[in-house]
Design a protein around this motif. Structure first.
Motif, PDB file in Angstrom:
ATOM      1  N   HIS A 203     -35.500   2.243  28.347  1.00 40.17           N
ATOM      2  CA  HIS A 203     -34.726   3.436  28.685  1.00 40.17           C
ATOM      3  C   HIS A 203     -33.685   3.150  29.763  1.00 40.17           C
ATOM      4  CE1 HIS A 203     -37.608   5.586  26.319  1.00 40.17           C
ATOM      5  NE2 HIS A 203     -38.592   5.150  27.088  1.00 40.17           N
TER       6      HIS A 203
ATOM      7  N   VAL B  85     -30.533   2.804  29.750  1.00 37.48           N
ATOM      8  CA  VAL B  85     -29.326   3.637  29.682  1.00 37.48           C
ATOM      9  C   VAL B  85     -29.579   4.990  30.324  1.00 37.48           C
ATOM     10  CG1 VAL B  85     -27.741   4.793  28.099  1.00 37.48           C
ATOM     11  CG2 VAL B  85     -28.466   2.457  27.643  1.00 37.48           C
ATOM     12  N   TRP B  86     -30.732   5.592  30.007  1.00 36.85           N
ATOM     13  CA  TRP B  86     -31.039   6.898  30.577  1.00 36.85           C
ATOM     14  C   TRP B  86     -31.329   6.808  32.065  1.00 36.85           C
ATOM     15  CZ3 TRP B  86     -29.100  10.179  27.597  1.00 36.85           C
ATOM     16  CH2 TRP B  86     -29.148  10.018  26.230  1.00 36.85           C
TER      17      TRP B  86
ATOM     18  N   PHE C  49     -27.944   6.672  33.685  1.00 35.73           N
ATOM     19  CA  PHE C  49     -27.341   8.005  33.737  1.00 35.73           C
ATOM     20  C   PHE C  49     -27.990   8.870  34.806  1.00 35.73           C
ATOM     21  CE2 PHE C  49     -25.900   7.727  29.090  1.00 35.73           C
ATOM     22  CZ  PHE C  49     -24.627   7.342  29.476  1.00 35.73           C
ATOM     23  N   MET C  50     -29.313   8.767  34.973  1.00 37.03           N
ATOM     24  CA  MET C  50     -29.994   9.549  36.001  1.00 37.03           C
ATOM     25  C   MET C  50     -29.530   9.163  37.402  1.00 37.03           C
ATOM     26  SD  MET C  50     -33.930  10.076  34.899  1.00 37.03           S
ATOM     27  CE  MET C  50     -34.232   8.513  34.125  1.00 37.03           C
TER      28      MET C  50
ATOM     29  N   ALA D 226     -30.922  13.682  31.336  1.00 34.11           N
ATOM     30  CA  ALA D 226     -31.137  12.256  31.043  1.00 34.11           C
ATOM     31  C   ALA D 226     -32.614  11.897  31.141  1.00 34.11           C
ATOM     32  CB  ALA D 226     -30.319  11.385  31.997  1.00 34.11           C
ATOM     33  N   TYR D 227     -33.377  12.612  31.932  1.00 33.05           N
ATOM     34  CA  TYR D 227     -34.821  12.388  32.008  1.00 33.05           C
ATOM     35  C   TYR D 227     -35.540  13.004  30.807  1.00 33.05           C
ATOM     36  CZ  TYR D 227     -39.555  12.336  33.830  1.00 33.05           C
ATOM     37  OH  TYR D 227     -40.894  12.118  33.991  1.00 33.05           O
TER      38      TYR D 227
ATOM     39  N   VAL E 226     -34.280  13.625  27.654  1.00 33.93           N
ATOM     40  CA  VAL E 226     -33.926  13.109  26.324  1.00 33.93           C
ATOM     41  C   VAL E 226     -34.966  12.132  25.779  1.00 33.93           C
ATOM     42  CG1 VAL E 226     -32.243  11.703  25.069  1.00 33.93           C
ATOM     43  CG2 VAL E 226     -31.466  13.579  26.484  1.00 33.93           C
ATOM     44  N   PRO E 227     -35.457  11.116  26.524  1.00 28.71           N
ATOM     45  CA  PRO E 227     -36.510  10.266  25.952  1.00 28.71           C
ATOM     46  C   PRO E 227     -37.808  11.028  25.667  1.00 28.71           C
ATOM     47  CG  PRO E 227     -35.520   9.191  27.827  1.00 28.71           C
ATOM     48  CD  PRO E 227     -34.992  10.582  27.793  1.00 28.71           C
TER      49      PRO E 227
ATOM     50  N   GLN F 249     -37.527  12.750  22.393  1.00 25.03           N
ATOM     51  CA  GLN F 249     -37.656  11.786  21.304  1.00 25.03           C
ATOM     52  C   GLN F 249     -39.090  11.286  21.160  1.00 25.03           C
ATOM     53  OE1 GLN F 249     -34.827   8.826  22.459  1.00 25.03           O
ATOM     54  NE2 GLN F 249     -33.097   9.976  21.661  1.00 25.03           N
TER      55      GLN F 249
END
Length: 102
Positions: free
Chosen positions: A31, A33-34, A37-38, A59-60, A62-63, A66
């Motif tokens: 993760h 990328v996320w 972004f965070m 951004a926290y 989104v994973p 999923q």
């Protein structure tokens, strides 16, 4: 023995127990990328506007949306490992839980 059985796991070194580096690779690096972004959104939230914190929260989330809970489990596994808990290597013990009992 064939060659596949002789190679050791690069995450745990054959001990079936993850180190801090292994925990980082398994739980956080998928993760990256996320996480980036965070961090950027949090810094911009401090410097520029408080509305950037909404993007950091997204951004926290989104994973988690999923259905990948590794980002959520990273702090738990890392801190528990610091206090002596044994964290299973998911490549060597695919059917075990996160923590070892013995």
């Amino acid at each position: 023995m064939d060659n596949a059985q002789q190679t050791t796991c690069r995450l745990c070194g054959g001990s079936k127990r993850l180190s801090q580096k292994g925990i980082l690779v398994i739980y956080l690096l998928p993760h990256i990328v996320w996480v980036f972004f965070m961090v950027v959104a949090a810094v911009l939230g401090i410097v520029h506007s408080r509305y950037w914190f909404i993007i950091a929260g997204a951004a926290y989330i989104v994973p988690l949306v999923q259905a990948d809970l590794r980002l959520l489990l990273y702090p738990v596994a890392a801190v528990a490992s610091l206090f002596g808990a044994k964290v299973n290597c998911p490549k060597c013990e695919p059917h075990g839980g996160v923590f070892r009992r013995f």
